[in-house]
Scaffold this motif. Sequence first.
Motif, mmCIF file in Angstrom:
data_model
loop_
_atom_site.group_PDB
_atom_site.id
_atom_site.type_symbol
_atom_site.label_atom_id
_atom_site.label_comp_id
_atom_site.label_asym_id
_atom_site.label_seq_id
_atom_site.Cartn_x
_atom_site.Cartn_y
_atom_site.Cartn_z
ATOM 1 N N GLN A 2 0.965 -1.240 -0.036
ATOM 2 C CA GLN A 2 0.021 -0.208 0.003
ATOM 3 C C GLN A 2 0.505 1.110 0.250
ATOM 4 N N GLU A 128 -2.950 -5.515 5.552
ATOM 5 C CA GLU A 128 -2.295 -5.905 5.106
ATOM 6 C C GLU A 128 -1.861 -7.669 5.382
ATOM 7 N N GLN A 131 -4.988 -10.164 5.324
ATOM 8 C CA GLN A 131 -5.326 -10.473 3.732
ATOM 9 C C GLN A 131 -4.303 -11.298 2.906
#
Length: 142
Positions: A2, A128, A131
């Motif tokens: 990101q 993150e 995920q």
Amino acid sequence: MQQVKHLLDTKGRGVFAVAPDAPVIEAIRLMAEKNVGALAVMKGSELVGIVSERDYARKVILKDRSSRDTPVADIMTVSVVTVAPDATVDECMRLCTDSRIRHLPVLDGGRVTGMISIGDLVKATIFEQKQTINQLESYIAG
């Protein structure tokens, strides 16, 4: 990975700011009202510093100065560490850790377009990691 611009898309691009000649009490009130730990110090559209709760504690309270009579310019940090919108979350985490800071103004073409905190970076990192874990669990189970 990101980038800062993705964080700003999620959290918003609002930047809370104060003028360098404003009294410190005004900055502290704005921080409390907006529930933030730091403000950009702006002279017009130019970033001239950053003022944080830490600056207040160390440079006003501990020195027995008056919040009403001390201008923000007297306590602000002038050597501001900034990031670009395309900086990654990891780069920003490293900057915060190495520089021992908690807030990073985001500059795009010399213009302040947002502010991210260490909390924003931690939240993005956890997201993150979740995920990645979900993808690995799906792969193993699939």
